[in-house]
Write a protein that holds these residues in place. Structure first.
Motif: not given
Length: 249
Positions: A50-52, A93-94, A100-101, A130-132
């Motif tokens: 994910x590139x934030x 994604x927005x 992070x969604x 959390x998302x990792x």
């Protein structure tokens, strides 16, 4: 002349200049992605990333070239629209870097390229962790002008005199609570004076100023640079900082 411009206003200002941002902002050297792989202990090829704060897709493009499976996360409507034009096949994604969604444990990497300084680390770090997946890596990197080069330092002093302190260097710090590995890379690109000034105009403080205020500075700066670089070209030097932390297993 100084300007007190709130950070949230500066962050959203990029929507007004998304096309120019895509055209004039520098890409990241290959050594950035090599460093991310070295420090994380795994290849980007095949990894879910994910590139934030994805912006117009500059970092996402580099990740794709390394073989990563990329999803962009971008809060701004204008930047998101430009991302879709630049990289129409890449999911986007927005959302913002503090919330992070994305699903828990779903990613091998979370990257914040030129965007960590817009986050609240107290919220962004837990969201990224959390998302990792266990063993996944949080990677931060950002370009700054290289202040060891005299003309860059002199330009920086003029910018800070015009805008006030804090508008020249990213001033990014790695947050506490994770074990970071860091590296600094130096590189440059050859551009025209006009190209350099057009790039400078894509920085948030100049966008917020509006055209009259920005043009007043850039017109004066063109005179400075014309004396230094009578041939009309310059080497635009950068310091790129990379920081990587691995989520414990």
């Amino acid at each position: 002349m100084t300007y007190d411009i709130p950070a949230h206003e500066r962050a959203l200002a990029f929507d007004r200049a998304a096309g120019a941002y895509a055209e004039y902002r520098p890409r990241y050297p290959t050594a950035v992605f090599e460093t991310v792989e070295e420090f994380s202990g795994r290849r980007l090829a095949g990894a879910r990333v994910a590139d934030v704060g994805a912006g117009t897709g500059i970092a996402a493009r580099g990740l794709l070239e390394r073989g990563a499976r990329v999803v962009g996360v971008e809060p701004g409507a204008g930047m998101a629209a430009q991302f879709r034009r630049e990289l129409p096949g890449v999911p986007l994604v927005r959302g913002d870097g503090n919330r992070l969604p994305l699903a828990d444990g779903s990613l091998d990497f979370v990257s914040y390229a030129q965007s960590w300084h817009w986050t609240d680390p107290g919220r962004a770090v837990p969201s990224a962790v959390r998302v990792l997946r266990p063993g996944g890596a949080l990677a931060l990197w950002w370009n700054d002008p290289d202040p060891s080069v005299p003309w860059v330092a002199e330009q920086g002093a003029r910018i800070e005199k015009w805008l006030g302190p804090g508008f020249y260097i990213s001033n990014v710090e790695t947050p506490a609570g994770l074990c970071w590995r860091t590296r600094t890379l130096r590189w440059s690109r050859r551009v025209s004076v006009d190209f350099h000034l057009a790039k400078r105009a894509t920085h948030s403080a100049f966008i917020v100023l509006g055209e009259p205020g920005a043009m007043a500075f850039l017109t004066a700066e063109r005179k400075h640079l014309a004396r230094l670089f009578p041939g009309g070209e310059l080497d635009e030097p950068y310091v790129t900082s990379v920081a990587v932390a691995v989520r414990p297993g």
